[in-house]
Scaffold this active site. Structure first.
Site, PDB file in Angstrom:
ATOM      1  N   SER A  92     -10.107   6.849  -2.900  1.00 51.41           N
ATOM      2  CA  SER A  92      -9.800   5.529  -2.361  1.00 51.41           C
ATOM      3  C   SER A  92     -10.869   5.095  -1.346  1.00 51.41           C
ATOM      4  CB  SER A  92      -8.391   5.546  -1.758  1.00 51.41           C
ATOM      5  OG  SER A  92      -7.954   4.238  -1.467  1.00 51.41           O
ATOM      6  N   ASP A 193      -2.850   2.456 -11.475  1.00 47.74           N
ATOM      7  CA  ASP A 193      -2.978   2.510 -10.019  1.00 47.74           C
ATOM      8  C   ASP A 193      -2.182   1.377  -9.386  1.00 47.74           C
ATOM      9  OD1 ASP A 193      -3.948   2.413  -7.337  1.00 47.74           O
ATOM     10  OD2 ASP A 193      -5.797   3.385  -7.970  1.00 47.74           O
ATOM     11  N   HIS A 223      -2.054   6.216  -7.497  1.00 45.29           N
ATOM     12  CA  HIS A 223      -3.257   6.038  -6.691  1.00 45.29           C
ATOM     13  C   HIS A 223      -3.812   7.361  -6.157  1.00 45.29           C
ATOM     14  CE1 HIS A 223      -6.192   4.072  -4.243  1.00 45.29           C
ATOM     15  NE2 HIS A 223      -5.678   4.540  -3.116  1.00 45.29           N
TER      16      HIS A 223
END
Length: 247
Positions: A92, A193, A223
């Site tokens: 991320s 996601d 995610h």
């Protein structure tokens, strides 16, 4: 503080070091499983915890993108000073930070996992304008992943609204830096996601200066994919990617 959310590091005798960078509101706990496997296979590993993370969400209010980038850069510097070839793996926002660090530190490889170039929440895109806000939006935590990964699902459920601007500052900087990344690059993206729009992977792929690059699409992961159902698929891909120029 739970022990698993702390920074962790291990310097081995081998030539390669892997910097593991967690995401926004996340913690190094997300990388414990991958980190242990890397260490067992002879890699040096550094997994920093950014200021304001891994404690309580209120602690993020007095930090910002410069603090997070500095912590990541210090981890890269530690591995380089130890004489290691630097491999970057970022989840991320950690993927965004990895893109920024790769050209500066001459990374041997880059791996991003669900790195945001575009995000799902329209409300979050508007909220980034509220930079001065100290408001924290309280939210119900998402259910943890199934299996062994559930033990490492340490992140804030709540959102510090004023810090979204810092996150988007990093994303914009990374997009401008993509063409400076020349090292072999692996882009991992979950199709389902809940946080990052999957087209982010294609934006990264198309923008990278590297000619040695590929996208690994995940079909059954959320995610925080590195502790979700397809984590072994990700781990195997990372090992193969790093080993091409590593040990």
């Amino acid at each position: 503080m739970d022990e698993s959310v702390r920074s962790f590091r291990h310097i081995s005798d081998g030539p390669d070091g892997v910097l593991l960078l967690h995401g926004w509101t996340g913690s190094p706990a997300h990388f414990r499983l991958l980190g242990d496997r890397l260490i067992a296979n002879g890699y040096s590993v550094v997994a920093p915890r950014y200021p304001g993370h891994g404690t309580r969400v209120e602690d993020m209010l007095d930090t910002g993108w410069r603090d997070w980038l500095r912590a990541a850069a210090e981890g890269a510097d530690e591995l380089i000073r130890a004489g290691k070839r630097l491999h970057l793996v970022g989840l991320s926002m950690g993927g965004v930070l990895s893109i920024l660090l790769a050209p500066t530190f001459g990374a041997a490889t880059l791996t991003t996992v669900n790195a945001p170039m575009k995000i799902q929440s329209k409300r979050a895109r508007v909220a980034r304008l509220a930079r001065a806000s100290r408001r924290i939006v309280r939210q119900q935590p998402l259910p943890p992943p199934t299996g062994d990964g559930a033990a490492y699902y340490f992140q804030y459920a709540d959102t510090p609204i004023g810090k979204l601007g810092d996150l988007f500052d990093l994303v914009r900087a990374a997009r401008r830096s993509l063409d400076r990344v020349a090292c072999p690059s692996l882009i991992v993206q979950s199709r389902s996601d809940e946080t990052v729009r999957p087209e982010s992977a294609e934006i990264i792929y198309n923008g990278l200066g590297s000619t040695d690059k590929r996208i690994l699409w995940l079909e059954d992961s959320r995610h925080v994919a590195i502790i979700d159902e397809e984590r072994d698929v990700i781990f195997d891909a990372i090992f193969g990617h790093v080993a091409r120029v590593g040990v």
